[in-house]
Design a protein around this motif. Structure first.
Motif, PDB file in Angstrom:
ATOM      1  N   CYS A  53      21.657  59.328  24.986  1.00 45.58           N
ATOM      2  CA  CYS A  53      21.933  60.035  26.239  1.00 45.58           C
ATOM      3  C   CYS A  53      22.669  59.146  27.243  1.00 45.58           C
ATOM      4  CB  CYS A  53      20.641  60.584  26.839  1.00 45.58           C
ATOM      5  SG  CYS A  53      19.531  59.342  27.548  1.00 45.58           S
ATOM      6  N   ARG A  54      22.565  57.820  27.074  1.00 44.36           N
ATOM      7  CA  ARG A  54      23.261  56.906  27.994  1.00 44.36           C
ATOM      8  C   ARG A  54      24.777  56.990  27.832  1.00 44.36           C
ATOM      9  NH1 ARG A  54      18.926  55.290  31.287  1.00 44.36           N
ATOM     10  NH2 ARG A  54      17.116  55.678  29.957  1.00 44.36           N
ATOM     11  N   LEU A  96      24.129  47.469  29.833  1.00 44.70           N
ATOM     12  CA  LEU A  96      25.170  46.834  29.017  1.00 44.70           C
ATOM     13  C   LEU A  96      26.513  47.521  29.221  1.00 44.70           C
ATOM     14  CD1 LEU A  96      25.983  44.880  26.671  1.00 44.70           C
ATOM     15  CD2 LEU A  96      25.441  46.763  25.109  1.00 44.70           C
ATOM     16  N   ILE A  97      26.530  48.838  29.157  1.00 41.97           N
ATOM     17  CA  ILE A  97      27.786  49.570  29.322  1.00 41.97           C
ATOM     18  C   ILE A  97      28.410  49.256  30.681  1.00 41.97           C
ATOM     19  CG2 ILE A  97      28.833  51.866  29.540  1.00 41.97           C
ATOM     20  CD1 ILE A  97      26.730  52.872  27.536  1.00 41.97           C
ATOM     21  N   GLY A  98      27.606  49.315  31.718  1.00 36.09           N
ATOM     22  CA  GLY A  98      28.125  49.066  33.063  1.00 36.09           C
ATOM     23  C   GLY A  98      28.677  47.667  33.235  1.00 36.09           C
ATOM     24  N   LYS A  99      27.941  46.669  32.753  1.00 33.02           N
ATOM     25  CA  LYS A  99      28.380  45.280  32.936  1.00 33.02           C
ATOM     26  C   LYS A  99      29.611  44.951  32.105  1.00 33.02           C
ATOM     27  CE  LYS A  99      24.095  43.039  34.402  1.00 33.02           C
ATOM     28  NZ  LYS A  99      23.097  41.966  34.104  1.00 33.02           N
ATOM     29  N   GLY A 105      16.853  52.204  26.374  1.00 31.96           N
ATOM     30  CA  GLY A 105      17.795  53.027  27.121  1.00 31.96           C
ATOM     31  C   GLY A 105      18.304  52.312  28.371  1.00 31.96           C
ATOM     32  N   PHE A 106      17.400  51.708  29.141  1.00 28.91           N
ATOM     33  CA  PHE A 106      17.810  50.987  30.347  1.00 28.91           C
ATOM     34  C   PHE A 106      18.726  49.821  29.997  1.00 28.91           C
ATOM     35  CE2 PHE A 106      13.676  52.444  32.533  1.00 28.91           C
ATOM     36  CZ  PHE A 106      14.302  53.559  33.045  1.00 28.91           C
ATOM     37  N   ALA A 107      18.385  49.098  28.926  1.00 30.58           N
ATOM     38  CA  ALA A 107      19.196  47.949  28.530  1.00 30.58           C
ATOM     39  C   ALA A 107      20.602  48.388  28.118  1.00 30.58           C
ATOM     40  CB  ALA A 107      18.517  47.209  27.377  1.00 30.58           C
ATOM     41  N   GLY A 150      24.424  38.997  29.724  1.00 32.53           N
ATOM     42  CA  GLY A 150      22.961  39.024  29.674  1.00 32.53           C
ATOM     43  C   GLY A 150      22.362  38.098  30.714  1.00 32.53           C
ATOM     44  N   PRO A 151      21.021  38.095  30.851  1.00 31.94           N
ATOM     45  CA  PRO A 151      20.081  39.002  30.167  1.00 31.94           C
ATOM     46  C   PRO A 151      20.096  40.404  30.790  1.00 31.94           C
ATOM     47  CG  PRO A 151      18.889  37.611  31.674  1.00 31.94           C
ATOM     48  CD  PRO A 151      20.320  37.128  31.718  1.00 31.94           C
ATOM     49  N   LEU A 152      19.572  41.378  30.017  1.00 34.68           N
ATOM     50  CA  LEU A 152      19.567  42.764  30.458  1.00 34.68           C
ATOM     51  C   LEU A 152      18.159  43.220  30.806  1.00 34.68           C
ATOM     52  CD1 LEU A 152      21.890  44.230  27.660  1.00 34.68           C
ATOM     53  CD2 LEU A 152      22.561  43.573  29.984  1.00 34.68           C
ATOM     54  N   ASP A 153      18.087  44.394  31.437  1.00 35.29           N
ATOM     55  CA  ASP A 153      16.805  45.023  31.748  1.00 35.29           C
ATOM     56  C   ASP A 153      16.026  45.242  30.450  1.00 35.29           C
ATOM     57  OD1 ASP A 153      14.721  46.856  32.326  1.00 35.29           O
ATOM     58  OD2 ASP A 153      15.871  47.696  33.989  1.00 35.29           O
TER      59      ASP A 153
END
Length: 531
Positions: free
Chosen positions: A189-190, A143-146, A137-139, A129-132
């Protein structure tokens, strides 16, 4: 709770965190790890499985989490410990979400905060963190990517428990449901967008709401709900009662003055009967209910105690059915697999909720459904009567209490001479009983609530008894008529040999003919004869 009397562990009924269960040592884990290994050994599996409530879905996901994290010490003595599981050499980060923590009753803002909180907690746990904060959805996407980037091969495991919990509680509120679809679609959908970074994905739930935009966004998932390989993954089989649960059954038998065979038969009658695949004959017990029975030593309805589905009963009533009528419903597999949340066909709703199960596959391939066991039958009957009482049905409380006491103290004969007549006398005059179906509705409900097997739960080769009731004197097989005679009811029961399934019992079998007289608005004297 452990007591001085209890020296053996019982299957867990309240601890659904695998590490806590294993390390705490206060509950028994029935080993399903070989099936879990088979289910997730293939590369990049993206799966979905639905089961009724209280079937151990949360414990399964917690076990999968420990598997992928490589916590081998927790699996000592279990099948997985001796298998070439990838987690032993390549542990992976696991994102675990519990959607049952989102409570629609607390309002939309509270739901957003709760889901954002789970995402933020995961980010903090992995130090990414921190996330968008632009949207949930953006957060989640970030999270998945990081978190995937922290893994040796750039892949993460994602587990989503009770994905449909927020929606199923608002199915009767179309406006709220529409908002929920939009809100959760942005989250789910993410998972598809990031599927290349996900080594393993598992969603669990009670329903498969395939026509929701949410699920259409997850059309890459492989559905394991009716897969015959995993028909026994959740729930306990009769073979497991003979194996790892044998000592528990023996203790239950001793506490109830039974032998092992009688105790097993009684437990299966109450909690078994769930068949989850048309391609497998395997049936399983509700694991939490069975565990409760083994812990308390009592055969009773634990399903009801976990929360009654008012919507289920309301839908049954709206369809002008009674619970006993549900036995013998027929459906195509597609009818049970495809559910539109806004119309939710009754058959699919009952099947997915665990109130109906597959009884038989007809030669045509259509599925014949029925109530799985005594526990669910009891839950449906009591919930149905409670709903009717709120809507003006006669209050049978006194008649039911008297009947139950009289049967114990005086036997079934008192029911025939007194209690049935009293029950029908309590029906208000303004309530119309203008046909056999309506009269039989009252008869079956009353009989069910005093402990009888009713309408189709037991079946002979030539038909089904309306009700079966046992006491120390014998087994009483009932046939009910409207506007005819008790003798005609008796002749039908005898001609079609409804009593045959009980003829090998040590107790004598009696046929009981019951007739409702519409002119008298009451029950004629029942006719009782040896079978």
């Amino acid at each position: 709770m452990e007591t001085a009397e209890r020296r053996i562990k019982v299957p867990t009924t309240g601890v659904f965190d695998f590490p806590t269960l294993i390390e705490g040592g206060k509950g028994m884990y029935i080993d399903k790890t070989a099936l879990l290994y088979e289910m997730c050994s293939d590369a990049d599996q993206q799966l979905f499985i639905s089961r009724p409530r209280r079937f151990g879905k949360s414990l399964m996901l917690s076990t999968l989490k420990a598997m992928f994290e490589g916590r081998r010490e927790l699996f000592k003595g279990l099948a997985l410990d001796s298998l070439p599981w990838e987690g032993w050499t390549q542990p992976r980060p696991v994102l675990h979400f519990d959607m049952s923590r989102l409570s629609p009753s607390e309002g939309r803002d509270a739901m957003k905060i709760a889901l954002a909180g789970q995402i933020r907690a995961a980010a903090d746990a992995f130090g990414v963190g921190p996330l968008d904060t632009g949207s949930i959805g953006f957060a989640f996407d970030e999270l998945i990517g990081k978190v995937a980037a922290t893994s040796g091969d750039g892949k993460v495991v994602v587990l989503v428990d009770e994905y449909d919990a927020p929606m199923t509680s608002v199915l009767d509120d179309p406006e709220y449901l529409r908002w929920m679809r939009f809100f959760l679609h942005d989250f789910y959908c993410r998972l598809k967008v990031n599927s290349g970074s996900i080594r393993f994905l598992m969603l669990t739930g009670v329903t498969k709401l395939t026509k929701l935009s949410i699920f259409s966004g997850l059309n890459h998932l492989k559905d394991r709900t009716m897969d015959p390989r995993f028909a026994t993954l959740l729930g306990y089989t009769p073979e497991e009662l003979d194996g790892p649960l044998r000592e528990n059954i023996e203790e239950f038998a001793a506490r109830n003055g039974m032998d092992f065979a009688a105790a097993k038969k009684a437990l299966l009658s109450w909690y078994d009967g769930y068949r989850f695949s048309p391609k497998s004959e395997a049936k399983v017990c509700n694991p939490v209910s069975l565990g409760n029975a083994l812990e308390t030593g009592e055969l009773k309805n634990y399903w009801e105690a976990t929360g009654h589905a008012t919507m289920i009963v309301n839908r049954i009533k709206a369809a002008d059915e009674i619970p006993a009528d549900l036995n013998g419903m027929v459906a195509d597999q597609l009818d049970l697999d495809v559910c539109d949340a806004e119309t939710m066909p009754l058959t699919a709703l009952l099947y997915q909720g665990g109130y109906l199960t597959i009884k038989r596959v007809r030669p045509s391939g259509r599925l014949e459904l029925g109530i799985p066991n005594e526990e669910v039958s009891s839950s449906l009957a009591k919930g149905y009567v409670a709903t009717l009482l709120r809507n003006g049905m006669p209050d049978w409380s006194e008649e039911l209490a008297c009947a139950q006491d009289d049967i114990i103290e005086k036997g079934v004969e008192t029911l025939l001479k007194k209690n049935l007549k009293a029950a029908f006398a309590a029906v208000p005059h303004e309530w119309k009983i203008d046909g056999e179906r309506e009269a039989k509705r009252y008869f079956l409900l009353f009989m069910k609530l005093i402990g009888a097997d009713i309408s189709g739960e037991r079946q002979s080769a030539r038909g089904r008894a309306d009700a079966v009731l046992q006491d120390k004197a014998g087994t009483y097989v009932f046939e009910f008529k409207y506007g005819k005679t008790a003798q005609e009811a008796m002749e039908q029961a005898r001609t079609k040999e409804y009593g045959n399934p009980w003829m090998d019992s040590s107790l004598p079998v009696f046929y009981v003919g019951v007739n409702y007289d519409p002119e008298k608005r009451g029950i004629d004297d029942p006719l009782v004869e040896p079978a």
